[in-house]
Write a protein that holds these residues in place. Structure first.
Motif, PDB file in Angstrom:
ATOM      1  N   UNK A 156       0.852  -1.181   0.000  1.00 24.94           N
ATOM      2  CA  UNK A 156       0.000   0.000   0.000  1.00 24.94           C
ATOM      3  C   UNK A 156       0.891   1.234   0.000  1.00 24.94           C
ATOM      4  N   UNK A 157       0.629   2.218  -0.851  1.00 25.16           N
ATOM      5  CA  UNK A 157       1.452   3.435  -0.883  1.00 25.16           C
ATOM      6  C   UNK A 157       1.240   4.268   0.371  1.00 25.16           C
ATOM      7  N   UNK A 158       2.262   4.358   1.212  1.00 24.83           N
ATOM      8  CA  UNK A 158       2.110   5.002   2.518  1.00 24.83           C
ATOM      9  C   UNK A 158       1.714   6.464   2.407  1.00 24.83           C
ATOM     10  N   UNK A 159       2.192   7.162   1.368  1.00 22.96           N
ATOM     11  CA  UNK A 159       1.861   8.583   1.237  1.00 22.96           C
ATOM     12  C   UNK A 159       0.376   8.784   0.963  1.00 22.96           C
ATOM     13  N   UNK A 160      -0.245   7.856   0.219  1.00 19.54           N
ATOM     14  CA  UNK A 160      -1.677   7.958  -0.054  1.00 19.54           C
ATOM     15  C   UNK A 160      -2.487   7.511   1.153  1.00 19.54           C
ATOM     16  N   UNK A 161      -2.052   6.449   1.816  1.00 17.24           N
ATOM     17  CA  UNK A 161      -2.777   5.925   2.978  1.00 17.24           C
ATOM     18  C   UNK A 161      -2.842   6.964   4.094  1.00 17.24           C
ATOM     19  N   UNK A 162      -1.794   7.789   4.207  1.00 20.01           N
ATOM     20  CA  UNK A 162      -1.758   8.787   5.285  1.00 20.01           C
ATOM     21  C   UNK A 162      -2.631  10.004   5.008  1.00 20.01           C
ATOM     22  N   UNK A 163      -3.063  10.181   3.760  1.00 17.66           N
ATOM     23  CA  UNK A 163      -3.753  11.412   3.388  1.00 17.66           C
ATOM     24  C   UNK A 163      -5.190  11.451   3.867  1.00 17.66           C
ATOM     25  N   UNK A 164      -5.668  12.648   4.168  1.00 17.67           N
ATOM     26  CA  UNK A 164      -7.097  12.906   4.374  1.00 17.67           C
ATOM     27  C   UNK A 164      -7.783  12.100   5.431  1.00 17.67           C
ATOM     28  N   UNK A 165      -7.132  11.798   6.553  1.00 18.44           N
ATOM     29  CA  UNK A 165      -7.774  10.980   7.569  1.00 18.44           C
ATOM     30  C   UNK A 165      -9.033  11.617   8.138  1.00 18.44           C
TER      31      UNK A 165
ATOM     32  N   UNK B 129       0.587  -1.605  14.805  1.00 21.18           N
ATOM     33  CA  UNK B 129      -0.680  -1.423  14.087  1.00 21.18           C
ATOM     34  C   UNK B 129      -0.767  -0.029  13.484  1.00 21.18           C
ATOM     35  N   UNK B 130      -0.295   0.979  14.214  1.00 18.67           N
ATOM     36  CA  UNK B 130      -0.309   2.355  13.711  1.00 18.67           C
ATOM     37  C   UNK B 130       0.491   2.459  12.411  1.00 18.67           C
ATOM     38  N   UNK B 131       1.641   1.796  12.379  1.00 17.83           N
ATOM     39  CA  UNK B 131       2.485   1.857  11.182  1.00 17.83           C
ATOM     40  C   UNK B 131       1.925   0.976  10.062  1.00 17.83           C
ATOM     41  N   UNK B 132       1.263  -0.116  10.406  1.00 19.99           N
ATOM     42  CA  UNK B 132       0.561  -0.909   9.394  1.00 19.99           C
ATOM     43  C   UNK B 132      -0.494  -0.057   8.701  1.00 19.99           C
ATOM     44  N   UNK B 133      -1.229   0.740   9.497  1.00 16.98           N
ATOM     45  CA  UNK B 133      -2.296   1.576   8.960  1.00 16.98           C
ATOM     46  C   UNK B 133      -1.756   2.676   8.054  1.00 16.98           C
ATOM     47  N   UNK B 134      -0.463   2.996   8.204  1.00 18.57           N
ATOM     48  CA  UNK B 134       0.176   3.996   7.340  1.00 18.57           C
ATOM     49  C   UNK B 134       0.707   3.371   6.049  1.00 18.57           C
ATOM     50  N   UNK B 135       0.539   2.043   5.931  1.00 17.09           N
ATOM     51  CA  UNK B 135       0.972   1.373   4.710  1.00 17.09           C
ATOM     52  C   UNK B 135       2.393   0.858   4.741  1.00 17.09           C
ATOM     53  N   UNK B 136       3.024   0.824   5.926  1.00 19.15           N
ATOM     54  CA  UNK B 136       4.415   0.380   6.009  1.00 19.15           C
ATOM     55  C   UNK B 136       4.504  -1.144   5.961  1.00 19.15           C
ATOM     56  N   UNK B 137       5.554  -1.654   5.344  1.00 19.65           N
ATOM     57  CA  UNK B 137       5.811  -3.093   5.300  1.00 19.65           C
ATOM     58  C   UNK B 137       6.435  -3.525   6.624  1.00 19.65           C
ATOM     59  N   UNK B 138       6.539  -4.843   6.834  1.00 23.22           N
ATOM     60  CA  UNK B 138       7.174  -5.348   8.050  1.00 23.22           C
ATOM     61  C   UNK B 138       8.611  -4.862   8.169  1.00 23.22           C
ATOM     62  N   UNK B 139       9.311  -4.817   7.032  1.00 23.66           N
ATOM     63  CA  UNK B 139      10.711  -4.364   7.046  1.00 23.66           C
ATOM     64  C   UNK B 139      10.800  -2.904   7.470  1.00 23.66           C
TER      65      UNK B 139
END
Length: 224
Positions: free
Chosen positions: A126-135, A167-177
């Protein structure tokens, strides 16, 4: 050696993504098409495809209906949406409809390569920059609809502080790495936390967790 189908009606973009693939994944065989009908035929003909890169707006797609058709006709082939769209809800809807990733056409070359590697390794991208937008905007929209369930406060309260941070970072679209790097922990530890999070929240996979947690204000839970 991978076999990847590029389905896009813009020849210049097909050429550009082919160059990205050839540079980052040598010996990969690529197939090309410019409409959904041919993409469906090729997906059925080549059942050993490792990936389909699918343009959201090419002829025959009719939005996400084309993705659903491809998933129905070739359910074992992973499909990634590649699009100029940058709306968070479109990204989440694509994942809900069965895509294993969403790559923006405006992504830098290195980011595209990283996204493809993550997907070919079996992960959702998931593209993190898009996932973070417009919450805030999406939060209001989601309260008016039930497109995806929200997590009950008591379930969130059952998570440890470290699990909340993951979970917070998962919701931002970050991978496990990426999560492991940002939280200064081992990737295997992140995987263990993700498994515990899914179990405690009663969801079946990472995508469901991300959809449910995308509009949570984590600060109130992390204050404790």
């Amino acid at each position: 050696m991978y076999k990847i189908l590029i389905a896009d009606d813009h020849p210049l973009f097909r050429e550009a993504i082919t160059n990205v693939i050839e540079s980052g994944f040598p010996d990969t065989r690529t197939l090309e098409t410019e409409d959904l009908e041919t993409a469906l035929s090729l997906a059925q003909e080549h059942d050993d495809l490792d990936l389909v890169l699918l343009d959201l707006n090419m002829p025959g797609m009719h939005g996400l209906n084309g993705l659903i058709s491809l998933r129905n006709e070739a359910p074992t082939v992973p499909v990634v949406i590649v699009s100029a769209e940058d709306d968070k809800q479109v990204v989440l809807q694509a994942i809900t409809c069965g895509a294993v990733g969403f790559i923006s056409k405006s992504s830098p070359r290195a980011q595209m390569t990283e996204a493809l590697q993550q997907i070919l390794d079996g992960n959702v991208y998931l593209p993190s920059d898009i996932i973070r937008q417009g919450n805030q905007e999406n939060s209001r929209r989601n309260r008016r609809s039930n497109d995806h369930p929200q997590i009950a406060p008591e379930l969130l309260s059952s998570l440890t502080r470290r699990q909340l941070l993951v979970l917070e970072r998962m919701a931002k679209g970050e991978s496990n790495k990426q999560i492991a790097y940002n939280l200064h922990i081992a990737e295997t530890t992140v995987k263990a936390h993700v498994s515990a999070i899914l179990r405690k929240l009663g969801v079946h996979n990472r995508v469901q967790a991300i959809l449910s947690a995308s509009d949570i204000d984590f600060t109130q839970y992390l204050r404790r």
